[in-house]
Design a protein around this motif. Structure first.
Motif, PDB file in Angstrom:
ATOM      1  N   PRO A 134     -41.369-156.877  77.849  1.00  0.00           N
ATOM      2  CA  PRO A 134     -41.473-155.704  76.967  1.00  0.00           C
ATOM      3  C   PRO A 134     -40.204-155.372  76.183  1.00  0.00           C
ATOM      4  O   PRO A 134     -40.278-154.986  75.017  1.00  0.00           O
ATOM      5  CB  PRO A 134     -41.846-154.566  77.915  1.00  0.00           C
ATOM      6  N   GLN A 135     -39.027-155.557  76.801  1.00  0.00           N
ATOM      7  CA  GLN A 135     -37.781-155.237  76.083  1.00  0.00           C
ATOM      8  C   GLN A 135     -37.576-156.196  74.908  1.00  0.00           C
ATOM      9  O   GLN A 135     -37.174-155.787  73.816  1.00  0.00           O
ATOM     10  CB  GLN A 135     -36.576-155.354  77.020  1.00  0.00           C
ATOM     11  N   MET A 136     -37.836-157.479  75.147  1.00  0.00           N
ATOM     12  CA  MET A 136     -37.655-158.490  74.095  1.00  0.00           C
ATOM     13  C   MET A 136     -38.668-158.277  72.969  1.00  0.00           C
ATOM     14  O   MET A 136     -38.335-158.369  71.791  1.00  0.00           O
ATOM     15  CB  MET A 136     -37.788-159.899  74.692  1.00  0.00           C
ATOM     16  N   ILE A 137     -39.909-157.970  73.347  1.00  0.00           N
ATOM     17  CA  ILE A 137     -40.965-157.750  72.358  1.00  0.00           C
ATOM     18  C   ILE A 137     -40.610-156.546  71.478  1.00  0.00           C
ATOM     19  O   ILE A 137     -40.767-156.585  70.255  1.00  0.00           O
ATOM     20  CB  ILE A 137     -42.335-157.591  73.059  1.00  0.00           C
ATOM     21  N   ALA A 138     -40.059-155.496  72.108  1.00  0.00           N
ATOM     22  CA  ALA A 138     -39.643-154.296  71.354  1.00  0.00           C
ATOM     23  C   ALA A 138     -38.524-154.636  70.360  1.00  0.00           C
ATOM     24  O   ALA A 138     -38.355-153.978  69.341  1.00  0.00           O
ATOM     25  CB  ALA A 138     -39.181-153.201  72.313  1.00  0.00           C
ATOM     26  N   GLU A 139     -37.787-155.718  70.640  1.00  0.00           N
ATOM     27  CA  GLU A 139     -36.670-156.141  69.781  1.00  0.00           C
ATOM     28  C   GLU A 139     -37.141-157.111  68.680  1.00  0.00           C
ATOM     29  O   GLU A 139     -36.342-157.611  67.900  1.00  0.00           O
ATOM     30  CB  GLU A 139     -35.590-156.787  70.677  1.00  0.00           C
ATOM     31  N   GLY A 140     -38.460-157.385  68.665  1.00  0.00           N
ATOM     32  CA  GLY A 140     -38.993-158.263  67.622  1.00  0.00           C
ATOM     33  C   GLY A 140     -39.325-159.671  68.079  1.00  0.00           C
ATOM     34  O   GLY A 140     -39.567-160.561  67.263  1.00  0.00           O
ATOM     35  N   PHE A 141     -39.368-159.903  69.377  1.00  0.00           N
ATOM     36  CA  PHE A 141     -39.678-161.225  69.928  1.00  0.00           C
ATOM     37  C   PHE A 141     -41.180-161.501  69.815  1.00  0.00           C
ATOM     38  O   PHE A 141     -41.996-160.626  70.062  1.00  0.00           O
ATOM     39  CB  PHE A 141     -39.267-161.251  71.404  1.00  0.00           C
ATOM     40  N   LYS A 142     -41.534-162.737  69.453  1.00  0.00           N
ATOM     41  CA  LYS A 142     -42.953-163.115  69.372  1.00  0.00           C
ATOM     42  C   LYS A 142     -43.338-163.827  70.670  1.00  0.00           C
ATOM     43  O   LYS A 142     -42.902-164.958  70.910  1.00  0.00           O
ATOM     44  CB  LYS A 142     -43.167-164.038  68.167  1.00  0.00           C
ATOM     45  N   SER A 143     -44.129-163.152  71.505  1.00  0.00           N
ATOM     46  CA  SER A 143     -44.493-163.702  72.812  1.00  0.00           C
ATOM     47  C   SER A 143     -45.915-164.260  72.762  1.00  0.00           C
ATOM     48  O   SER A 143     -46.858-163.551  72.429  1.00  0.00           O
ATOM     49  CB  SER A 143     -44.397-162.616  73.886  1.00  0.00           C
ATOM     50  N   TYR A 144     -46.052-165.545  73.107  1.00  0.00           N
ATOM     51  CA  TYR A 144     -47.361-166.204  73.043  1.00  0.00           C
ATOM     52  C   TYR A 144     -48.168-166.027  74.330  1.00  0.00           C
ATOM     53  O   TYR A 144     -49.380-166.232  74.330  1.00  0.00           O
ATOM     54  CB  TYR A 144     -47.187-167.700  72.749  1.00  0.00           C
ATOM     55  N   TYR A 145     -47.489-165.703  75.425  1.00  0.00           N
ATOM     56  CA  TYR A 145     -48.166-165.491  76.718  1.00  0.00           C
ATOM     57  C   TYR A 145     -47.515-164.289  77.390  1.00  0.00           C
ATOM     58  O   TYR A 145     -46.341-164.011  77.159  1.00  0.00           O
ATOM     59  CB  TYR A 145     -48.001-166.709  77.639  1.00  0.00           C
ATOM     60  N   PRO A 146     -48.248-163.580  78.270  1.00  0.00           N
ATOM     61  CA  PRO A 146     -47.606-162.472  78.992  1.00  0.00           C
ATOM     62  C   PRO A 146     -46.594-162.998  80.021  1.00  0.00           C
ATOM     63  O   PRO A 146     -46.835-164.027  80.658  1.00  0.00           O
ATOM     64  CB  PRO A 146     -48.783-161.769  79.691  1.00  0.00           C
ATOM     65  N   MET A 147     -45.475-162.303  80.139  1.00  0.00           N
ATOM     66  CA  MET A 147     -44.423-162.701  81.076  1.00  0.00           C
ATOM     67  C   MET A 147     -44.935-162.809  82.519  1.00  0.00           C
ATOM     68  O   MET A 147     -44.522-163.687  83.277  1.00  0.00           O
ATOM     69  CB  MET A 147     -43.285-161.670  80.994  1.00  0.00           C
ATOM     70  N   GLU A 148     -45.847-161.904  82.906  1.00  0.00           N
ATOM     71  CA  GLU A 148     -46.383-161.853  84.285  1.00  0.00           C
ATOM     72  C   GLU A 148     -46.956-163.197  84.734  1.00  0.00           C
ATOM     73  O   GLU A 148     -47.004-163.492  85.918  1.00  0.00           O
ATOM     74  CB  GLU A 148     -47.495-160.791  84.377  1.00  0.00           C
ATOM     75  N   ILE A 149     -47.395-164.005  83.767  1.00  0.00           N
ATOM     76  CA  ILE A 149     -48.044-165.277  84.095  1.00  0.00           C
ATOM     77  C   ILE A 149     -47.111-166.198  84.883  1.00  0.00           C
ATOM     78  O   ILE A 149     -47.544-167.041  85.659  1.00  0.00           O
ATOM     79  CB  ILE A 149     -48.571-165.963  82.801  1.00  0.00           C
ATOM     80  N   LEU A 150     -45.786-165.999  84.701  1.00  0.00           N
ATOM     81  CA  LEU A 150     -44.813-166.855  85.404  1.00  0.00           C
ATOM     82  C   LEU A 150     -44.261-166.215  86.676  1.00  0.00           C
ATOM     83  O   LEU A 150     -43.460-166.829  87.374  1.00  0.00           O
ATOM     84  CB  LEU A 150     -43.642-167.200  84.469  1.00  0.00           C
TER      85      LEU A 150
ATOM     86  N   LEU B  40     -50.993-173.571  89.804  1.00  0.00           N
ATOM     87  CA  LEU B  40     -50.437-174.728  89.105  1.00  0.00           C
ATOM     88  C   LEU B  40     -51.165-175.064  87.804  1.00  0.00           C
ATOM     89  O   LEU B  40     -50.531-175.299  86.774  1.00  0.00           O
ATOM     90  CB  LEU B  40     -50.456-175.940  90.041  1.00  0.00           C
ATOM     91  N   LYS B  41     -52.499-175.039  87.841  1.00  0.00           N
ATOM     92  CA  LYS B  41     -53.298-175.404  86.668  1.00  0.00           C
ATOM     93  C   LYS B  41     -52.971-174.485  85.482  1.00  0.00           C
ATOM     94  O   LYS B  41     -52.771-174.935  84.353  1.00  0.00           O
ATOM     95  CB  LYS B  41     -54.784-175.309  87.036  1.00  0.00           C
ATOM     96  N   LYS B  42     -52.901-173.189  85.794  1.00  0.00           N
ATOM     97  CA  LYS B  42     -52.615-172.175  84.775  1.00  0.00           C
ATOM     98  C   LYS B  42     -51.201-172.397  84.200  1.00  0.00           C
ATOM     99  O   LYS B  42     -50.990-172.343  82.990  1.00  0.00           O
ATOM    100  CB  LYS B  42     -52.716-170.782  85.415  1.00  0.00           C
ATOM    101  N   LEU B  43     -50.235-172.691  85.073  1.00  0.00           N
ATOM    102  CA  LEU B  43     -48.850-172.890  84.642  1.00  0.00           C
ATOM    103  C   LEU B  43     -48.723-174.138  83.762  1.00  0.00           C
ATOM    104  O   LEU B  43     -47.997-174.144  82.772  1.00  0.00           O
ATOM    105  CB  LEU B  43     -47.911-172.986  85.852  1.00  0.00           C
ATOM    106  N   PHE B  44     -49.442-175.209  84.132  1.00  0.00           N
ATOM    107  CA  PHE B  44     -49.418-176.423  83.314  1.00  0.00           C
ATOM    108  C   PHE B  44     -50.001-176.150  81.931  1.00  0.00           C
ATOM    109  O   PHE B  44     -49.507-176.660  80.921  1.00  0.00           O
ATOM    110  CB  PHE B  44     -50.201-177.556  83.991  1.00  0.00           C
TER     111      PHE B  44
END
Length: 391
Positions: free
Chosen positions: A43-59, A71-75
């Protein structure tokens, strides 16, 4: 340095990485470097103008067994980013922490001969366990940005390009901070004793570790009826999870438990809670460094899935788990790991820190380590990254 716009890929996997990422983005801008940032951000990076293709929580997956399930999702996420950056390459990829994911991503990009320089910001704990990974890092990472001086020394032995950039938190947090002021900032009674209970920020951690901290609070509350307890919740989901466990506690204890939810984009609630506490009991991880830099007496604990712990135990090469002990090279804080992490033992360790003399010794050691982390010959991460891109 050319005047063209730089395209920078970044991947972060948790709150601390989001904090480092946003600081890095701001630092590029402050130095007048025209850059755009994309990948996986918080959220902090996105507020600074970062383009996020996936939600951070996924990792945000911890533990060997737990990772296997996802594993399948991460790959799929890794392959998605590789596809994207094959079509439209970034100039440099910066993996911030999340080493299991980021090192694999860098390796895949190198195998595909993508024209992308690779940086790992925050060294994986190769000096601590699975030291053989350093050879893989040498092949796939062009530069490691190290937070601690002992890490750069380790990499130099293996001929891996590394820069000691210092820990941004060590520079950001003041060398003196008043617990009374912090209590007032949170609307707490400055005369009361508060104990911070931090069972972690991930769902799985809270599930495993919340019963432990609540059990220790139950034991202490009968002996010390005037002490109160602060539990930070990083988001709504964690708050709901914590509340449902707390609801099953003794009503007398519930009255002394305060769940504080994060209220800003900087995810600072854990730090605010630790600042306002006389003693901190926390899950082993990056937060132990924060507690050390806030100079708070603390005890740390951790419990893993039994199989994960068994495997990790075979691979660990150092005697300590927590950063304050690793940085000091000796036992400064108590670590309760696996079977030692019981409510009784945790309550006992918290109680021992109520001894002013014992807690003061710890506080002085924290202060001296804090000074060490800001006095070293640190390099600027932006300049280290730019020198790599310019080659």
């Amino acid at each position: 340095m050319s005047t063209r716009k730089l395209k920078i890929g970044i991947v972060v996997g948790e709150v601390s990485g989001d904090t480092l990422g946003v600081k890095l983005m701001q630092s590029f801008r402050e130095q007048g470097i025209d850059a755009e940032f994309e990948g996986i951000g918080g959220p902090q990076m996105i507020a600074e103008g970062f383009k996020s293709y996936y939600p951070m929580e996924i990792l945000s997956v911890m533990g060997i067994v737990e990772v296997l399930k996802d594993l399948k999702k991460l790959f799929a996420v890794r392959d998605g980013l590789v596809e994207l950056w094959t079509a439209q390459p970034v100039d440099v990829f910066i993996g911030i922490d999340a080493p299991d994911f980021n090192l694999r991503l860098s390796k895949t990009m190198k195998e595909k001969n993508l024209p992308i320089k690779t940086v790992q910001y925050v060294s994986p704990s190769v000096w601590a366990w699975r030291q053989g990974r350093v050879h893989g890092i040498k092949k796939t990472i062009d530069l490691v940005l190290c937070l601690f001086p002992f890490e750069k020394n380790f990499y130099q032995q293996y001929g891996v390009p590394a820069a000691f950039v210092g820990h941004p938190l060590a520079k950001q947090l003041p060398l003196n901070n008043s617990v009374q002021d912090a209590k007032r900032n949170l609307g707490l009674d400055p005369e009361k004793t508060y104990i911070a209970l931090l069972p972690g920020s991930r769902r799985g951690e809270v599930e495993r570790l919340l019963p432990l901290v609540l059990g220790s609070a139950q034991i202490l509350s009968t002996k010390y009826p005037n002490v109160e307890y602060l539990i930070p919740a990083i988001n709504d989901a964690r708050k709901t999870q914590i509340e449902s466990s707390v609801a099953q506690c003794d009503p007398a204890l519930i009255a002394k438990l305060h769940i504080l939810e994060n209220s800003d984009t900087e995810s600072n609630v854990g730090r605010m809670v630790m600042s306002a506490s006389d003693i901190v009991a926390l899950a082993s991880g990056t937060a132990t460094l924060e507690a050390m830099l806030l100079h708070r007496p603390m005890v740390t604990f951790y419990k893993l899935n039994t199989l994960t712990y068994f495997i990790a135990k075979l691979l660990v090469k150092i005697p300590y788990y927590s950063l304050p002990n690793i940085i000091a090279g000796k036992k400064v804080i108590e670590e309760l790991i696996q079977k030692q992490a019981t409510p009784e033992r945790l309550a006992q360790e918290i109680e021992s820190l109520m001894n002013i003399e014992k807690s003061q010794i710890q506080v002085m050691q924290h202060l001296s380590m804090h000074k060490r982390l800001i006095s070293g010959d640190t390099e600027d991460p932006v300049q280290a990254i730019l020198s790599l891109v310019d080659h």
